[in-house]
Design an enzyme around this catalytic site. Sequence first.
Site, short mmCIF file in Angstrom:
data_model
loop_
_atom_site.label_atom_id
_atom_site.label_comp_id
_atom_site.label_asym_id
_atom_site.label_seq_id
_atom_site.Cartn_x
_atom_site.Cartn_y
_atom_site.Cartn_z
N THR A 1 13.16 -24.40 18.10
CA THR A 1 14.20 -23.78 17.26
C THR A 1 13.66 -23.25 15.95
O THR A 1 14.42 -22.82 15.10
CB THR A 1 15.29 -24.81 16.93
N TYR B 1 21.71 -22.59 1.54
CA TYR B 1 22.30 -23.47 2.55
C TYR B 1 23.74 -23.77 2.14
O TYR B 1 23.97 -24.43 1.13
CB TYR B 1 21.46 -24.74 2.62
#
Lengths: 579, 579
Positions: free
Chosen positions: B216, B473
């Site tokens: 990932t 984030y």
Amino acid sequence: MTGVKHQKWWGWGVEGIGFDPEGKPAFAPFVKKQIGLDVSKPGIPPKFEDLDVPAPIIDGGLREQLLGIVGERFLLDDDLDRIVHTFGKGVRDLIRIRRGDLRRVVDVVVYPADETQVQAVVDACVEADAVLIPFGGGSNIVGALEPMPTERRTVVSVDLGRMAKVLEIDDESGLARIQAGALGPQIEEQLGRRGWTMGHFPDSFTHSTLGGWIATRSTGMQSDKYGDIADIVKGLRAVRHREVLALRPLPSTSSGPSVREMILGSEGRLGIITEAWVNVHRVPEVREIVGYFFPDFSSGLRAMKEINDSDAHVTVSRVSDANETQFSFATQRAQRGVKKIVMGSMFGYLKRRGWDLDQMCLSYIGFEGGRRYVKRNQAIVKEIVKANGGIVVGTGVGSVYDSKKFQTPYIRDFLLDRGATADVSETATPWANLQNLYDTTTEAARAAFEKARTQGFVMCHFAHSYHSGACLYFTFALPDTDAANTYANYDLVKRAIQQNFMDNAATVSHHHGVGSEHAPWLDQDISVAGTKLHRVLLEGADPGRNFNPGKILHDGKPGVAMHSSDAPLPGGVPGTPEV
Amino acid sequence: MTGVKHQKWWGWGVEGIGFDPEGKPAFAPFVKKQIGLDVSKPGIPPKFEDLDVPAPIIDGGLREQLLGIVGERFLLDDDLDRIVHTFGKGVRDLIRIRRGDLRRVVDVVVYPADETQVQAVVDACVEADAVLIPFGGGSNIVGALEPMPTERRTVVSVDLGRMAKVLEIDDESGLARIQAGALGPQIEEQLGRRGWTMGHFPDSFTHSTLGGWIATRSTGMQSDKYGDIADIVKGLRAVRHREVLALRPLPSTSSGPSVREMILGSEGRLGIITEAWVNVHRVPEVREIVGYFFPDFSSGLRAMKEINDSDAHVTVSRVSDANETQFSFATQRAQRGVKKIVMGSMFGYLKRRGWDLDQMCLSYIGFEGGRRYVKRNQAIVKEIVKANGGIVVGTGVGSVYDSKKFQTPYIRDFLLDRGATADVSETATPWANLQNLYDTTTEAARAAFEKARTQGFVMCHFAHSYHSGACLYFTFALPDTDAANTYANYDLVKRAIQQNFMDNAATVSHHHGVGSEHAPWLDQDISVAGTKLHRVLLEGADPGRNFNPGKILHDGKPGVAMHSSDAPLPGGVPGTPEV
């Protein structure tokens, strides 16, 4: 006429510049001693008139279309331009040019002005089933530029030389958008005017382009700080058939397998790169290259590893082995006055300390940043050098390095003119394997010299430190004692070295790419499953084989030359051929 | 029984560990104020008995074959194991599990002991036309683990949990060979015993594996020093049908488009990763996280940029916005004694200096290396922080960060148990765009809350500095005021945020990957030509669609749910669908 300058059709660099042994009294004796060649006889540069250039294969319709796109001034199909665009500067290319061994020459060269024209050229060529080969500085040495010898379709060389601008600088992010055709000096000059540097200085710097660096996964001398081109490129655009691949500049992303990394190293097979966003840095307050001597190569390697493990940050880390150190001395101008005395007394001092001067190794370390920062890093490095028996020579030798660094290929041409062959093979491997790789490769080269019954010479330097390993860069030369065998002899040595990389945990190439030269080793380098993924990607993305076919993938069909030559291949084709 | 531990079937982490608001008096009022949720009522964890798990689809022959390969103990097809291996820990997964909305559940789970068994499993499954989905820690949050809802073939989950060993450490090169199924703590424990660290600490660290990180393109908190997983992985092995892709550890290479980078981010679609060579580092003499406060987010961002430009080297650079700072305070234990007095007087001091404490932002910077080196870097950072109006809080807050860093997902489950939804969206963009991206994304989230007529909360932190940019984030939460709309409301917010990334020069994900969740945005992220290259590679390498089909590539067929849900999609499918 087009305004785009090219290298000599027969060798490295621009006309009028070459290696001159004048004032370098150690050079001739060195060459005589190492490969038995007398360099005092004048060289014979080849004559263009001697070449028998085949007529271009191009259908009037496509030619008209291309003319309509780029205009008359920017479509060339004279023999000289076609030859210049057919070859890179690999030693195989140069030997063959000198022999008039041409085979498939590109048919037409176009110089698009911008991405729109590139798109029009690409679409016209793909739709006419022609072959497209992008051309930057023409410095490739792995056979990535030449059309396949069996190619029957029209071959169009797309010269990016007019697309050489820094288009945009994002001052806040440290990013610049630069056209793919810009040569190293064009980039640094445009960036430098605004206080920036890209920090990418491969040995080919003066004659290679941003697009070429990306297409071949280039590395520059300051990679310890700036990274490889793969680290430097943050976004790019590449023209494919009726579409543009557009990757915006991103510091990092997890959007699946990296498409950016598919274009890096794709050597024209996935499209024509038109521009890229690259990291740029403010020109640092201090930029220094410091020279060091080590008593031998092993202690130099150990020091490089310890520097890498330390808290010091360097921009260049490089050590020449004893042979390359001797070569450096032999190609230097005779020293005079104070410098001569200083060097002389340094050698005397080292002798008294018990050094064997024939084993001595020259090293360069680069430093950049604020003055205090550079000073602290130099202090750490100095400690490590001393702990490994080395000494600091100072920035004097460093500046020699700085001025000489782009000159070595000229020496190869000088030797070729006089009937000797020289070439390079470079690789990378983990730290633990460096000494073994060095030992086995120099041994493999020497065994090959012996097998060829020739007096060859091999030298090496360490460069490009990474956390887990580094690059070793080998240069070898052999004399042309028997013209008929030259090529086979050269091939024997080159193959012995490359095969030794494969057998000893090293890669086929650290920064020269694959082309047709290295393709036969890829099965061993990245495993057969790896080359299958290459094939899936490159053939799947270009089902018509219009984009620089024949490169990277190894055809593995016996009888079809993978190299730009079909001279007999002594060892058979290495790797596991696919049927 | 297999010896492999898993997370809760219904939420993050292992049974018995959860977020406890006890002793955190600020938490309940904070949640009440921000999203109007009363957290005092007890949560209702879901019951496994309530699930209606469909029977496995598996033909006796394949089952026998798999049994013969892994043995009875290591083939499981009970309902619990099948559910555990069907989902990741994305909020969509957890909501659906709680609702009993299962769809296509994996049919059988195998736990191979080694690469030979993986190869046998892969070959058997491909030859029986079954689907293979590799499973590591099960922490994926982008829908990369669940079989496609339309899948009619047998789905085999290959759990790598038994392959968790550090196989080899190359002490001289700083490289370790580690099995793909090793969880973060298993890796650090085995390395730590010998004085090494991998330095990769994603938030999922305790419940994610090396193989998952590679598949990932994960990034850890110390990425400023250690790099992303893409930088850390130097070689790897992946099992494909009847072959192993074997990439030896190389510091750098130019062997064509990087096959290593094809496997990075491939989410199981190119084979099953069995092991990797990764960079490892000696545990440094000093490892410190220092806390700072900035008067607002903008000054924090400016300071991070200046640190990045300076001669300082840091391992972590992180700033929370005002909302996340308040959230941090609200989830902390009530302070007592001296600590309470110190913090109280610090806030008093800041108020007197004119700070608006509601705008205050908490920052963490990490330092590692020799003592003097760390000290110098801290001094440079301190200067920059002060020049941007910030103050040093000290290592006290830093150690809070260290102990809390892996706990946040538990809070999400606590909220889910009480009927509120929380999720994250993270991205990366160049420095010049950070403030704009922050402003537009928080605004997009707020507009979406308003559109959904719900009282949502959004917070953000900056992390992961690179030369040219960084990661932002975002975490958002919204209450479940109307159970029927929860999912649609959540979707509206999530999509608004992701679409804003696309519209503002940011990537779909900096380190969470693609899965099915992010696939619809890839056309916008890497251009349609980019997703075509994905398709060429992934479909070309797996023509039978046996390896985790349906992930990364966006089917673009209306009516087929791309997300793990087929709840109505409010905004239509984004991106340019391919037909």
